[in-house]
Design a protein around this motif. Structure first.
Motif, PDB file in Angstrom:
ATOM      1  N   UNK A  89      14.120  77.843  -7.811  1.00 51.85           N
ATOM      2  CA  UNK A  89      14.699  78.424  -8.848  1.00 51.85           C
ATOM      3  C   UNK A  89      13.829  79.477  -9.487  1.00 51.85           C
ATOM      4  N   UNK A  90      12.285  79.629  -9.159  1.00 53.31           N
ATOM      5  CA  UNK A  90      11.530  80.376  -9.627  1.00 53.31           C
ATOM      6  C   UNK A  90      10.860  80.613  -8.372  1.00 53.31           C
ATOM      7  N   UNK A  91      10.510  82.071  -8.435  1.00 55.23           N
ATOM      8  CA  UNK A  91       9.726  82.861  -7.388  1.00 55.23           C
ATOM      9  C   UNK A  91       8.582  83.559  -7.895  1.00 55.23           C
ATOM     10  N   UNK A  92       7.495  83.614  -7.235  1.00 52.32           N
ATOM     11  CA  UNK A  92       6.279  84.485  -7.449  1.00 52.32           C
ATOM     12  C   UNK A  92       6.613  85.916  -7.797  1.00 52.32           C
ATOM     13  N   UNK A  93       7.557  86.459  -6.741  1.00 45.36           N
ATOM     14  CA  UNK A  93       8.019  87.910  -6.703  1.00 45.36           C
ATOM     15  C   UNK A  93       9.425  88.060  -6.593  1.00 45.36           C
ATOM     16  N   UNK A  94      10.154  88.883  -6.794  1.00 43.08           N
ATOM     17  CA  UNK A  94      11.493  89.100  -6.498  1.00 43.08           C
ATOM     18  C   UNK A  94      11.990  90.468  -6.526  1.00 43.08           C
ATOM     19  N   UNK A  95      12.683  90.984  -5.594  1.00 42.30           N
ATOM     20  CA  UNK A  95      13.348  92.271  -5.294  1.00 42.30           C
ATOM     21  C   UNK A  95      14.370  92.636  -6.502  1.00 42.30           C
ATOM     22  N   UNK A  96      14.050  93.204  -7.490  1.00 43.21           N
ATOM     23  CA  UNK A  96      14.958  93.806  -8.511  1.00 43.21           C
ATOM     24  C   UNK A  96      15.172  95.429  -8.324  1.00 43.21           C
ATOM     25  N   UNK A  97      16.438  95.664  -8.286  1.00 42.43           N
ATOM     26  CA  UNK A  97      16.829  97.081  -8.150  1.00 42.43           C
ATOM     27  C   UNK A  97      15.933  97.707  -6.924  1.00 42.43           C
ATOM     28  N   UNK A  98      15.910  97.325  -5.790  1.00 40.77           N
ATOM     29  CA  UNK A  98      15.303  97.531  -4.559  1.00 40.77           C
ATOM     30  C   UNK A  98      13.833  97.756  -4.739  1.00 40.77           C
ATOM     31  N   UNK A  99      13.067  97.123  -5.857  1.00 43.15           N
ATOM     32  CA  UNK A  99      11.713  97.427  -5.936  1.00 43.15           C
ATOM     33  C   UNK A  99      10.888  95.720  -6.135  1.00 43.15           C
ATOM     34  N   UNK A 100       9.980  95.429  -5.379  1.00 41.73           N
ATOM     35  CA  UNK A 100       9.566  94.015  -5.682  1.00 41.73           C
ATOM     36  C   UNK A 100       8.691  93.992  -6.773  1.00 41.73           C
ATOM     37  N   UNK A 101       9.036  93.115  -7.825  1.00 48.45           N
ATOM     38  CA  UNK A 101       8.337  92.699  -8.922  1.00 48.45           C
ATOM     39  C   UNK A 101       7.658  91.337  -8.752  1.00 48.45           C
ATOM     40  N   UNK A 102       6.190  91.338  -9.205  1.00 48.12           N
ATOM     41  CA  UNK A 102       5.462  90.097  -9.141  1.00 48.12           C
ATOM     42  C   UNK A 102       5.785  89.339 -10.591  1.00 48.12           C
ATOM     43  N   UNK A 103       5.805  87.997 -10.820  1.00 43.81           N
ATOM     44  CA  UNK A 103       5.811  87.427 -11.866  1.00 43.81           C
ATOM     45  C   UNK A 103       4.482  86.999 -12.147  1.00 43.81           C
ATOM     46  N   UNK A 104       3.862  87.575 -12.963  1.00 43.16           N
ATOM     47  CA  UNK A 104       2.437  87.408 -13.236  1.00 43.16           C
ATOM     48  C   UNK A 104       2.203  86.065 -13.891  1.00 43.16           C
TER      49      UNK A 104
END
Length: 203
Positions: free
Chosen positions: A20-35
């Motif tokens: 359900x939760x990930x450390x990082x996800x690809x949003x609008x083609x860009x990988x974003x880290x969940x600090x």
């Protein structure tokens, strides 16, 4: 961020293990880290106490917040007998195959249909997509600290040959093929060539 509690840590681990939760996800083609996710994972080491996790004649001692993750047949993950270890807080989707011995660390995400071959290490927070083959003796590096740093990422449908090393927040893009023995870090120059012409360079 306010002081992290054991309850927050336990809730996050459950969310990581369920996907359900990930450390990082690809949003609008860009990988974003969940600090914040990485900060809570790090807090788990501070909150834990060293305990005896020995199995038979094999002595193991680690933080009680990070035991080996337990699976059941209903998870749909094949973990072939022979010495693999998957740490608590890692997600393995249905259809994943883990050949022994292999190690998958906290915060890692492994998508459906992916093969983790023998002697493979998938480090802390690494994000591995679906339908990927990670061949024997390959290391997918972990990036747990600093909390804001992007983890190592292998996108869907990639093939990683044997005895490779993918480190330091490298992104292996969808459908890529990495030949055996290749080492890639965030600073590795990548040349796209056609015949004798260089089409593109990434430093």
């Amino acid at each position: 961020m306010s002081e992290i509690t054991l309850q927050q840590f336990e809730e996050l681990v459950a969310a990581l293990e369920s996907g359900q939760v990930r450390v990082a996800e690809k949003i609008d083609g860009v990988w974003k880290v969940n600090r914040e996710v990485k900060e809570i994972i790090l807090a788990g080491f501070r909150l834990g106490k060293i305990c005896d996790m020995s199995q038979g004649q094999f002595p193991f001692f680690d933080k009680d917040t990070y035991p080996v993750r337990r699976f059941s047949a209903s998870d749909g993950v094949r973990i072939v007998p022979g010495g693999s270890s998957i740490r608590r807080g890692a997600y393995l989707a249905p259809g994943v195959i883990v050949m022994p011995p292999a190690y998958i660390n906290v915060g890692a995400y492994v998508g459906e249909g992916t093969m983790v071959d023998s002697h493979v290490t998938i480090g802390s927070c690494a994000q591995v997509g679906k339908n990927i083959h990670i061949s024997a003796a390959t290391q997918i590096g972990g990036v747990l600290e600093p909390a804001g740093a992007l983890p190592t990422i292998i996108e869907d449908g990639a093939f990683v040959g044997g005895n490779c090393g993918i480190y330091e927040g490298t992104i292996v893009q969808e459908g890529a093929v990495i030949a055996s023995g290749v080492i890639i870090t965030a600073g590795t120059p990548i040349l796209l060539t056609e015949g004798w012409s260089c089409l593109a360079t990434r430093w």
